[in-house]
Design an enzyme around this catalytic site. Sequence first.
Site, PDB file in Angstrom:
ATOM      1  N   ASP A  39     -19.217 -44.113   1.453  1.00 31.47           N
ATOM      2  CA  ASP A  39     -18.995 -45.320   0.656  1.00 31.47           C
ATOM      3  C   ASP A  39     -19.838 -46.479   1.194  1.00 31.47           C
ATOM      4  O   ASP A  39     -20.151 -46.536   2.388  1.00 31.47           O
ATOM      5  CB  ASP A  39     -17.491 -45.670   0.714  1.00 31.47           C
ATOM      6  CG  ASP A  39     -17.087 -46.587  -0.423  1.00 31.47           C
ATOM      7  OD1 ASP A  39     -17.920 -46.885  -1.301  1.00 31.47           O
ATOM      8  OD2 ASP A  39     -15.919 -47.027  -0.425  1.00 31.47           O
ATOM      9  N   HIS A  56     -28.033 -45.743  -2.971  1.00 28.88           N
ATOM     10  CA  HIS A  56     -27.757 -44.307  -3.094  1.00 28.88           C
ATOM     11  C   HIS A  56     -28.919 -43.487  -2.526  1.00 28.88           C
ATOM     12  O   HIS A  56     -28.720 -42.460  -1.878  1.00 28.88           O
ATOM     13  CB  HIS A  56     -27.530 -43.921  -4.566  1.00 28.88           C
ATOM     14  CG  HIS A  56     -26.322 -44.568  -5.177  1.00 28.88           C
ATOM     15  ND1 HIS A  56     -25.105 -44.651  -4.520  1.00 28.88           N
ATOM     16  CD2 HIS A  56     -26.123 -45.162  -6.387  1.00 28.88           C
ATOM     17  CE1 HIS A  56     -24.230 -45.262  -5.298  1.00 28.88           C
ATOM     18  NE2 HIS A  56     -24.827 -45.592  -6.422  1.00 28.88           N
ATOM     19  N   LEU A 150     -23.653 -23.761   9.591  1.00 34.09           N
ATOM     20  CA  LEU A 150     -22.906 -24.859   8.953  1.00 34.09           C
ATOM     21  C   LEU A 150     -22.852 -24.679   7.428  1.00 34.09           C
ATOM     22  O   LEU A 150     -23.871 -24.409   6.800  1.00 34.09           O
ATOM     23  CB  LEU A 150     -23.609 -26.190   9.265  1.00 34.09           C
ATOM     24  CG  LEU A 150     -23.051 -27.416   8.528  1.00 34.09           C
ATOM     25  CD1 LEU A 150     -21.744 -27.881   9.165  1.00 34.09           C
ATOM     26  CD2 LEU A 150     -24.066 -28.566   8.533  1.00 34.09           C
TER      27      LEU A 150
HETATM   28  C1  FPP Z   1     -19.986 -44.718  -3.157  1.00 33.16           C
HETATM   29  O1  FPP Z   1     -20.616 -45.924  -2.806  1.00 33.16           O
HETATM   30  C2  FPP Z   1     -21.008 -43.679  -3.205  1.00 33.16           C
HETATM   31  C3  FPP Z   1     -21.228 -42.862  -4.263  1.00 33.16           C
HETATM   32  C4  FPP Z   1     -20.443 -42.891  -5.492  1.00 33.16           C
HETATM   33  C5  FPP Z   1     -22.341 -41.901  -4.245  1.00 33.16           C
HETATM   34  C6  FPP Z   1     -22.561 -41.232  -2.932  1.00 33.16           C
HETATM   35  C7  FPP Z   1     -23.827 -40.497  -2.959  1.00 33.16           C
HETATM   36  C8  FPP Z   1     -24.695 -40.436  -1.925  1.00 33.16           C
HETATM   37  C9  FPP Z   1     -24.435 -41.072  -0.628  1.00 33.16           C
HETATM   38  C10 FPP Z   1     -25.947 -39.672  -2.022  1.00 33.16           C
HETATM   39  C11 FPP Z   1     -25.636 -38.231  -2.228  1.00 33.16           C
HETATM   40  C12 FPP Z   1     -26.744 -37.385  -1.869  1.00 33.16           C
HETATM   41  C13 FPP Z   1     -26.875 -36.106  -2.270  1.00 33.16           C
HETATM   42  C14 FPP Z   1     -27.936 -35.302  -1.691  1.00 33.16           C
HETATM   43  C15 FPP Z   1     -25.992 -35.490  -3.262  1.00 33.16           C
HETATM   44  P1  FPP Z   1     -20.595 -47.137  -3.832  1.00 33.16           P
HETATM   45  O2  FPP Z   1     -21.782 -47.036  -4.708  1.00 33.16           O
HETATM   46  O3  FPP Z   1     -19.292 -47.163  -4.564  1.00 33.16           O
HETATM   47  O4  FPP Z   1     -20.723 -48.347  -2.869  1.00 33.16           O
HETATM   48  P2  FPP Z   1     -20.050 -49.788  -3.044  1.00 33.16           P
HETATM   49  O5  FPP Z   1     -18.559 -49.566  -2.912  1.00 33.16           O
HETATM   50  O6  FPP Z   1     -20.628 -50.559  -1.926  1.00 33.16           O
HETATM   51  O7  FPP Z   1     -20.442 -50.306  -4.396  1.00 33.16           O
END
Ligand code: FPP
Length: 260
Positions: A39, A56, A150
């Site tokens: 997050d 992201h 893993l």
């Molecule tokens: C939440 O942060 C994050 C997500 C919904 C997406 C997570 C995805 C990744 C970290 C990349 C994934 C990579 C692969 C290879 C699949 P948010 O956007 O809600 O953050 P915020 O709360 O600060 O707005």
Amino acid sequence: MLDKFLLKKSEPALPDSLLKRLNEARKKPMPNHVAIIMDGNGRWAKQRNLPRVAGHHEGMKTVHKITRFANELGVKALTLYAFSTENWKRPKFEVDFLMKLPGEYLTTYLPELIEKNVKVEMIGDFEALPKHTQQAIENARKATEQNDGLVLNFALNYGSRLELVNVVKHISELAVAQQIAPEDIDEAFVESCLMTGHLPELDLLIRTSGEVRLSNFMLWQLAYAELAFTNVYWPDYNEECLLEAIEDFQLRNRRFGSLG
Ligand code: FPP
């Protein structure tokens, strides 16, 4: 072996002090299964006046870093919450971007995952993913299915309540077909019907970014897991952060409801 891997030309070597701590941690009980709610990507981007998707994208690089380090630590399964069943409510542009990340990540890093004996898996509603995302996952699954190191398990279009509803449906169908009787249903049986049924029990959940909630993630599996929350945004999360969480886990007295 460790040094060869960690000293890849294109990537900075980890400091000796961290390698020393890694080796110490490896001598102690390691969580078999670690799950992470990644997050804070949006806030990381906002802090830098960048679009949310830049967060992201940076988060994808953290996935690489943390997978590599978890593998070095000897963790057996790493489940990463990459997209929830609720994330479809985000703007289309952001959803499309998120759906392309597995493809980009796997195009870039699959050769290394194969070399490092990592097995790529996924939990979540696969059928509802865009075709290109399905293909990227399927290709990686096939290419790594013989690996026994893993397990890198992406939770993609995953929701714990949906998972539990599907388990209930599956068990009802077995009962209606008289393939199972009510007395056959116990915790082990329900567990075996979960999408994580073949993975080791979840030992440690980490959530980044300062939020302290579970967000419909692995609700059954978390029953006896240790929880770790950090204020660090996912794109800034690094090897030292994971090591700190593991070191803290190794200090905990896990009693599983007994007096210990
Ligand atoms: C939440 O942060 C994050 C997500 C919904 C997406 C997570 C995805 C990744 C970290 C990349 C994934 C990579 C692969 C290879 C699949 P948010 O956007 O809600 O953050 P915020 O709360 O600060 O707005």
